[in-house]
Design a protein around this motif. Structure first.
Motif, short mmCIF file in Angstrom:
data_model
loop_
_atom_site.label_atom_id
_atom_site.label_comp_id
_atom_site.label_asym_id
_atom_site.label_seq_id
_atom_site.Cartn_x
_atom_site.Cartn_y
_atom_site.Cartn_z
N THR B 32 0.84 -1.21 0.00
CA THR B 32 0.00 0.00 0.00
C THR B 32 0.87 1.25 0.00
O THR B 32 0.53 2.22 -0.67
CB THR B 32 -0.95 0.02 1.22
N GLY B 34 3.83 1.58 -1.31
CA GLY B 34 4.36 1.74 -2.67
C GLY B 34 3.34 2.34 -3.61
O GLY B 34 3.65 3.26 -4.37
N VAL B 35 2.12 1.83 -3.52
CA VAL B 35 1.06 2.35 -4.41
C VAL B 35 0.75 3.79 -4.08
O VAL B 35 0.61 4.64 -4.98
CB VAL B 35 -0.20 1.48 -4.29
N ARG B 36 0.66 4.09 -2.77
CA ARG B 36 0.31 5.47 -2.40
C ARG B 36 1.41 6.45 -2.81
O ARG B 36 1.12 7.55 -3.26
CB ARG B 36 0.03 5.55 -0.90
N ALA B 38 3.38 6.02 -5.35
CA ALA B 38 3.26 6.15 -6.81
C ALA B 38 2.09 7.06 -7.17
O ALA B 38 2.18 7.89 -8.07
CB ALA B 38 3.07 4.78 -7.43
#
Lengths: 164, 198
Positions: B32, B34-36, B38
């Protein structure tokens, strides 16, 4: 099921799947992480899938196959199985198993994936075909080719042992 | 070796390999985070791109001669002619204009015998009406929009006279495009705005 609940329940399974296909502990974690990140981005869609875990496994396998198609990819030699963390099993023939593990590393990525999905994930050929986006007949052909290569590898290994 | 035996060995090998995998901690938070991160980078990049597009569009719009603020907008009175505004020439100014906003004058919509229009001619003369008296005079435009006007003799019939002459005499600079004409005082303040009469 919320994302965190899913990861808590199945995250480690993904790392294990990553290791069985890639033969590399670090790459296994990377693959699991890539799959989870992609799943998190589209979590609503994943939740709506018939089998969310299958959806995430598909991401992981396809990520691995994409990774191996890259020019920069260098096939990592299969890591030796860490026997200290392996669950002890008196019935296991460790030597045979290690030989087989090394032979698996010499298969193509797709052949190895098919064997992992068939014999570790216990998927039928139709499910594997659906996951890989190929025909069931291609799955059967790939598995058959891979098994033949493994048999051949074992036979030559035994001949070598007898000769030495 | 039979196929079944090999298959059984494969299952065992995969199980052993899988069991040897060390526990990977914080998988959920790593995914999460990493996604946030990005997503944050995407939003920042999108914001920067939007800002760049807005700047480019603004410049292009003003170069097209359409950058004049909307008539009556709060910022209009404080607008000064920007360096990128088009140069007003006799040709762009020529034609009739109706008043939209005159500094300090609030009776633009009052009923009058005549339309209170101003007409600029390309020969340097102007004519018009304050609503009830005919007006005329001459004007000049400099290369950078400097403006001066002379007001000729006029009748002085009383009505809600539109103070065109006061505007023309106060104006030191003008900016015009196809649709809008602005007059600016010496301190850069917009004193009047006209729209092209159809």
């Amino acid at each position: 099921m919320e994302f965190e609940e899913y990861v808590s329940a199945r995250g480690q399974e993904l790392v294990r799947l990553g290791f069985t296909v890639s033969g590399d502990y670090q790459r296994a974690e990377d693959l699991a992480q890539i799959a989870l990140m992609q799943a998190f981005r589209a979590w609503r869609k994943v939740q709506r899938a018939d089998d969310p875990h299958n959806y995430v496994r598909r991401i992981l396998i396809n990520s691995y196959l994409s990774m191996t198609r890259r020019r920069s990819f260098t096939e990592a030699p299969a890591a030796e199985i860490d026997t200290e963390t392996t669950v002890p099993d008196p019935a296991t023939d460790i030597v045979n198993s290690d030989d087989l593990w090394r032979a698996l590393a010499r298969l193509s990525a797709r052949e190895r994936v098919v064997l992992v999905l068939r014999y570790y994930q216990d998927m039928d050929d139709r499910t594997i075909a659906d996951l890989l986006g190929i025909k069931p007949s291609s799955v059967r052909a790939t598995a058959s080719r891979a098994l033949a290569a493994l048999r051949k590898s074992r036979q030559s290994h035994r001949v070598d042992e007898r000769l030495s | 070796m039979s196929k079944t035996e090999l298959e059984e060995d494969l299952r065992t090998t995969f199980e052993r390999a899988a069991a040897s995998v060390p526990l990977a901690p914080d998988l959920a938070s790593r995914a999460t985070t990493g996604v946030r991160r990005a997503q944050r980078r995407t939003w920042l990049a999108a914001g920067a791109a939007a800002a760049a597009v807005a700047v480019v569009a603004g410049v292009a719009f003003s170069l097209n001669g359409s950058s004049a603020p909307v008539a009556g907008s709060p910022s209009a009175a404080a607008t000064t002619p920007a360096a990128t505004t088009p140069v007003t020439t006799m040709q762009t100014l020529a034609g009739s204009w109706r008043p939209v906003r005159l500094d300090g004058f609030t009776a633009l919509k009052a009923a009058r015998p005549d339309d209170p229009l101003l007409t600029f001619n390309s020969d340097g003369t102007w004519t018009g009406s304050d609503g009830c008296n005919g007006l005329q005079g001459t004007f000049t435009i400099g290369q950078r929009g400097e403006f001066s006007a002379r007001v000729g003799a006029q009748r002085l019939v009383g009505c809600d006279n539109v103070p065109h002459t006061a505007i023309l005499q106060a104006a030191k600079r003008i900016v015009s495009n196809q649709a809008t004409l602005q007059f600016f005082a010496g301190d850069g303040r917009e004193v009047a705005r006209y729209a092209r009469a159809r």
